[in-house]
Structure formats: C-alpha cells, structure tokens
Design a protein around this motif. Structure first.
Motif, mmCIF file in Angstrom:
data_model
loop_
_atom_site.group_PDB
_atom_site.id
_atom_site.type_symbol
_atom_site.label_atom_id
_atom_site.label_comp_id
_atom_site.label_asym_id
_atom_site.label_seq_id
_atom_site.Cartn_x
_atom_site.Cartn_y
_atom_site.Cartn_z
ATOM 1 N N SER A 142 0.818 -1.208 0.000
ATOM 2 C CA SER A 142 0.000 0.000 0.000
ATOM 3 C C SER A 142 0.856 1.264 0.000
ATOM 4 O O SER A 142 0.356 2.346 -0.320
ATOM 5 C CB SER A 142 -0.938 0.006 1.213
ATOM 6 O OG SER A 142 -0.221 -0.128 2.423
ATOM 7 N N SER A 143 2.131 1.133 0.344
ATOM 8 C CA SER A 143 3.031 2.285 0.336
ATOM 9 C C SER A 143 3.716 2.469 -1.014
ATOM 10 O O SER A 143 4.394 3.478 -1.226
ATOM 11 C CB SER A 143 4.094 2.142 1.434
ATOM 12 O OG SER A 143 3.505 2.170 2.708
ATOM 13 N N THR A 144 3.564 1.523 -1.900
ATOM 14 C CA THR A 144 4.190 1.624 -3.221
ATOM 15 C C THR A 144 3.159 1.693 -4.347
ATOM 16 O O THR A 144 3.467 2.189 -5.429
ATOM 17 C CB THR A 144 5.129 0.431 -3.472
ATOM 18 O OG1 THR A 144 4.392 -0.790 -3.334
ATOM 19 C CG2 THR A 144 6.264 0.427 -2.457
ATOM 20 N N ASN A 145 1.938 1.208 -4.098
ATOM 21 C CA ASN A 145 0.882 1.296 -5.109
ATOM 22 C C ASN A 145 0.494 2.747 -5.359
ATOM 23 O O ASN A 145 0.504 3.567 -4.438
ATOM 24 C CB ASN A 145 -0.382 0.543 -4.652
ATOM 25 C CG ASN A 145 -0.153 -0.948 -4.574
ATOM 26 O OD1 ASN A 145 0.833 -1.469 -5.074
ATOM 27 N ND2 ASN A 145 -1.074 -1.644 -3.920
ATOM 28 N N VAL A 146 0.121 3.049 -6.578
ATOM 29 C CA VAL A 146 -0.404 4.380 -6.888
ATOM 30 C C VAL A 146 -1.882 4.420 -6.488
ATOM 31 O O VAL A 146 -2.649 3.522 -6.807
ATOM 32 C CB VAL A 146 -0.252 4.707 -8.387
ATOM 33 C CG1 VAL A 146 -0.918 6.052 -8.717
ATOM 34 C CG2 VAL A 146 1.223 4.740 -8.776
ATOM 35 N N GLY A 147 -2.264 5.478 -5.755
ATOM 36 C CA GLY A 147 -3.647 5.625 -5.330
ATOM 37 C C GLY A 147 -4.096 4.569 -4.330
ATOM 38 O O GLY A 147 -5.164 3.977 -4.500
ATOM 39 N N PRO A 148 -3.316 4.304 -3.268
ATOM 40 C CA PRO A 148 -3.706 3.261 -2.312
ATOM 41 C C PRO A 148 -4.981 3.628 -1.556
ATOM 42 O O PRO A 148 -5.257 4.802 -1.299
ATOM 43 C CB PRO A 148 -2.509 3.186 -1.361
ATOM 44 C CG PRO A 148 -1.895 4.545 -1.426
ATOM 45 C CD PRO A 148 -2.086 4.998 -2.840
ATOM 46 N N THR A 149 -5.729 2.608 -1.188
ATOM 47 C CA THR A 149 -6.970 2.780 -0.446
ATOM 48 C C THR A 149 -6.838 2.126 0.934
ATOM 49 O O THR A 149 -5.839 1.460 1.227
ATOM 50 C CB THR A 149 -8.140 2.117 -1.189
ATOM 51 O OG1 THR A 149 -7.908 0.690 -1.240
ATOM 52 C CG2 THR A 149 -8.261 2.653 -2.611
ATOM 53 N N LEU A 150 -7.868 2.291 1.746
ATOM 54 C CA LEU A 150 -7.905 1.604 3.030
ATOM 55 C C LEU A 150 -7.791 0.097 2.855
ATOM 56 O O LEU A 150 -7.094 -0.578 3.609
ATOM 57 C CB LEU A 150 -9.216 1.922 3.757
ATOM 58 C CG LEU A 150 -9.237 3.130 4.695
ATOM 59 C CD1 LEU A 150 -10.649 3.345 5.214
ATOM 60 C CD2 LEU A 150 -8.267 2.932 5.846
ATOM 61 N N ALA B 49 2.409 15.640 -2.278
ATOM 62 C CA ALA B 49 1.638 14.410 -2.482
ATOM 63 C C ALA B 49 0.690 14.599 -3.644
ATOM 64 O O ALA B 49 0.042 15.642 -3.770
ATOM 65 C CB ALA B 49 0.853 14.084 -1.214
ATOM 66 N N THR B 50 0.618 13.575 -4.496
ATOM 67 C CA THR B 50 -0.319 13.631 -5.617
ATOM 68 C C THR B 50 -1.433 12.599 -5.411
ATOM 69 O O THR B 50 -2.497 12.936 -4.914
ATOM 70 C CB THR B 50 0.421 13.422 -6.949
ATOM 71 O OG1 THR B 50 1.233 12.231 -6.863
ATOM 72 C CG2 THR B 50 1.340 14.602 -7.246
ATOM 73 N N GLN B 51 -1.168 11.333 -5.741
ATOM 74 C CA GLN B 51 -2.221 10.329 -5.584
ATOM 75 C C GLN B 51 -1.882 9.261 -4.531
ATOM 76 O O GLN B 51 -2.450 8.177 -4.544
ATOM 77 C CB GLN B 51 -2.508 9.666 -6.944
ATOM 78 C CG GLN B 51 -3.082 10.632 -7.960
ATOM 79 C CD GLN B 51 -3.336 10.002 -9.316
ATOM 80 O OE1 GLN B 51 -3.298 8.786 -9.479
ATOM 81 N NE2 GLN B 51 -3.601 10.830 -10.314
ATOM 82 N N ASN B 52 -0.975 9.597 -3.632
ATOM 83 C CA ASN B 52 -0.646 8.621 -2.583
ATOM 84 C C ASN B 52 -1.720 8.653 -1.494
ATOM 85 O O ASN B 52 -2.774 9.277 -1.638
ATOM 86 C CB ASN B 52 0.755 8.869 -2.020
ATOM 87 C CG ASN B 52 0.865 10.198 -1.305
ATOM 88 O OD1 ASN B 52 -0.121 10.853 -1.010
ATOM 89 N ND2 ASN B 52 2.087 10.622 -1.026
ATOM 90 N N PHE B 53 -1.450 8.000 -0.362
ATOM 91 C CA PHE B 53 -2.484 7.885 0.668
ATOM 92 C C PHE B 53 -2.826 9.227 1.295
ATOM 93 O O PHE B 53 -3.917 9.402 1.839
ATOM 94 C CB PHE B 53 -2.061 6.873 1.736
ATOM 95 C CG PHE B 53 -3.191 6.460 2.631
ATOM 96 C CD1 PHE B 53 -4.314 5.833 2.100
ATOM 97 C CD2 PHE B 53 -3.156 6.710 3.995
ATOM 98 C CE1 PHE B 53 -5.377 5.452 2.906
ATOM 99 C CE2 PHE B 53 -4.208 6.330 4.820
ATOM 100 C CZ PHE B 53 -5.327 5.709 4.274
ATOM 101 N N MET B 54 -1.908 10.188 1.221
ATOM 102 C CA MET B 54 -2.220 11.528 1.706
ATOM 103 C C MET B 54 -3.423 12.098 0.952
ATOM 104 O O MET B 54 -4.257 12.801 1.532
ATOM 105 C CB MET B 54 -1.014 12.450 1.521
ATOM 106 C CG MET B 54 -0.059 12.490 2.685
ATOM 107 S SD MET B 54 -0.839 13.062 4.214
ATOM 108 C CE MET B 54 -1.540 14.599 3.675
ATOM 109 N N ASN B 55 -3.503 11.803 -0.326
ATOM 110 C CA ASN B 55 -4.639 12.261 -1.135
ATOM 111 C C ASN B 55 -5.944 11.678 -0.593
ATOM 112 O O ASN B 55 -6.964 12.373 -0.474
ATOM 113 C CB ASN B 55 -4.432 11.844 -2.592
ATOM 114 C CG ASN B 55 -5.510 12.381 -3.523
ATOM 115 O OD1 ASN B 55 -5.700 13.581 -3.628
ATOM 116 N ND2 ASN B 55 -6.214 11.487 -4.191
#
Length: 329
Positions: A156-164, A224-230
C-alpha cells in the motif's frame, strides 16, 4: 511368563497414558494460542508480495521492521516478541504502542546495515518503503533470500492511489505470515470503528477546502499527488490541489502551486527540518507567501507516521479535519 505379560501390559498402558497426556497438552496449547489470536498452522503459507513470492513453513521468530508505519503494524498485531529490532523512527511512536515498542531494540536511526541485520540473526525484514530493499538501503530482496532472510514490502506504500483496503491487505498478509490471522481481523475491525467514529463527526461540506500538501522543497515543491495523503485529505473534507497528477509524489513548480490557490497547507512533519522551519520558509518565500493559505496562516501539521499507510488512519483524518474546519470542533 505371567510376569512378562503383566510387565508388557503395564508398559503399554504407560505409553498410552503419556501419549494421551501429550495430546491433551498439545490441545491445550493450541486452545491457548487460539485465545491469543495465534494459530500455529502446519500448512505452508505462500504470499505473492508485489511479484516476489514468499513461502513460509513457520512464522518468523527474529523479525526487523524498517520503517515506523510498519513497525506500528507489527506492534499493533502484538508481535513484539517476534522482533529483534526496529529502525527509521520518523517521530514519536503511536502512544498506545509505546510500551510494546520499548521492548524491541532500535538498531539504527535510519536503515541498519546488512552486517547489523546478519549480526541480529534476522529471519524476516519488513520494509515500509521500497528504498529499504536496494543496494543503497540494506540489500536487494534477492540478496537477502540468499542469506535465508525473508522480506515483505508494504504494497500500500508503493501502489499508486492506495486505499484503506490496500492497507488492510498488507495487515492480513503480515497476520497470515506470523500465524495471527484473528488478531489481524480484530485490528482491522478496530481501525474501521475508529474511522467511522471520526468521520461521523465531520461537518457537512459543500465545497471542499483546497489543500496543498507540503513535504519539502526550496526551489520547487515536493508534494503528495495520488498517494495515501490524497485519500486522507479527501476523507477529511479537503481537495488535494495536485490530486490530478499521476503517481504518488511529484515535484511541482512554485508558480503552479500559487496558480492553484491553496486555502490550506498540510505540512508533513519528519526529518531534520522542523515544522517551524518549513512554515517560516513558506511565509518568507516570494511566491508561496502569496497563496491564500499562507496569507491567512492556515497550516495543519501531520506527522509522517500518521500520514503513511499504517494503523493511524483515524488519528490522521481527525488532525486534518480539525485543521480544515476548526469552527466545527
């Protein structure tokens, strides 16, 4: 002859009694483990971790966690007794996990060396970021495998656009590897409950506040772009102004940041540069100081450990929401 028969009968009876007792003891141990959420499975566990297939005949016993958010996952699963080290603490450990954290040796301020890992006789390394597993970090995963050291990278820390759900998938994988599946499900249930309690308190938002995530940068802005911060910003009722840019992180120009007119700046807290130094820079920079966020001094500080893909999602959403909508709290 009768004596031999009697002795043979007594010997056989003793053997059967010992076997029965051993069976009962084994059953008791299995029940005790079950109560603790731990299942000692006999079958092999196979995990496909980002294309790197890992096979486990038994749970690791000498694990090292290499980044704070994955350290906190291991501790939240009650695995401190299976750990021989941690590393790379970004900020204060999550308070509910402090006592468990103190039981585990800290091997290095950043990544430990390969020699330190070998000296600790580690059998498993858990990395939060891909930087852990390369030649500049500790070693490649292939090199570690040759040393009989297994590894896991937080997907989840390397995927683009990770979700819960991506975070929960990582938690389930770690729980499965360490044969504590029940604890894994309990942790996920607890996280869901905490998140629901926080989001239920959020104010009704018609127009989300425009947010710039400021990680670092002086000539440009690393954001941050589309990481979990988004995902966190969105959950807290905000709009990440660079959420339309592909990838998880991006370096953008100051001019682009000013053009998008952020109303709020989330300052990520980690490393040697303090939050105060970052905010002073934003206020003094000729370009960034012209944004509505800086002119109205609307900043919210978020620890990197809370912003990462770990167990502190509810805490992160609450911090952001209170910063975005202080009038509602």
């Amino acid at each position: 002859m009768k004596k031999r028969v009697i002795w043979a009968f007594m010997f056989l009876t003793a053997v059967l009694l010992l076997a029965a007792c051993s069976g009962k003891d084994a059953d008791k141990e299995e029940k005790d483990d079950s109560k603790n959420g731990k299942t000692e499975q006999a079958e092999k566990v196979v995990i496909d971790n980002d294309g790197f297939v890992i096979e486990y005949d038994a749970a690791p016993k000498r694990a090292i966690s290499l980044n704070q958010h994955v350290t906190e996952i291991m501790l939240a699963l009650g695995l401190e007794d299976s750990m021989v080290g941690t590393a790379y603490l970004d900020d204060k450990i999550y308070e509910p996990l402090q006592e468990a954290y103190e039981k585990v040796p800290v091997l290095a301020e950043q990544y430990p060396s390969k020699e330190q890992v070998i000296e600790a006789e580690a059998d498993f390394l858990y990395g939060g970021w891909s930087s852990a597993f390369n030649e500049k970090g500790i070693a490649t995963r292939e090199e570690l495998k040759e040393l009989d050291i297994d590894s896991y990278l937080q997907m989840s820390s390397t995927n683009v656009g990770p979700t819960l759900e991506d975070i929960y998938a990582d938690i389930r994988n770690i729980a499965k590897i360490f044969r504590v599946e029940e604890r894994g499900e309990e942790l996920i249930s607890q996280m869901n409950q905490e998140i629901e309690e926080i989001t239920a308190k959020l104010p009704e938002v018609k127009e989300p506040v425009d947010v710039l995530v400021f990680d670092s940068g002086e000539t440009d802005v690393f954001t941050a772009t589309q990481n979990f911060m988004n995902t966190l910003v969105t959950m807290a009722g905000g709009n990440n102004i660079f959420g339309d840019v592909e990838g998880n992180w991006a370096t953008v120009s100051k001019e682009d940041a000013v053009d998008r007119q952020p109303e709020m700046i989330v300052v990520i807290d980690y490393g040697s540069t303090t939050v105060e130094q970052k905010i002073d820079f934003l206020k003094s920079d000729p370009a960034l100081s012209q944004t509505p966020a800086v002119q109205n001094e609307r900043f919210v500080t978020l620890p990197l450990s809370a912003a990462s893909e770990g167990v502190r999602v509810a805490e992160a959403v609450e911090i952001l929401a209170k910063g975005f909508y202080p009038e509602a709290y």
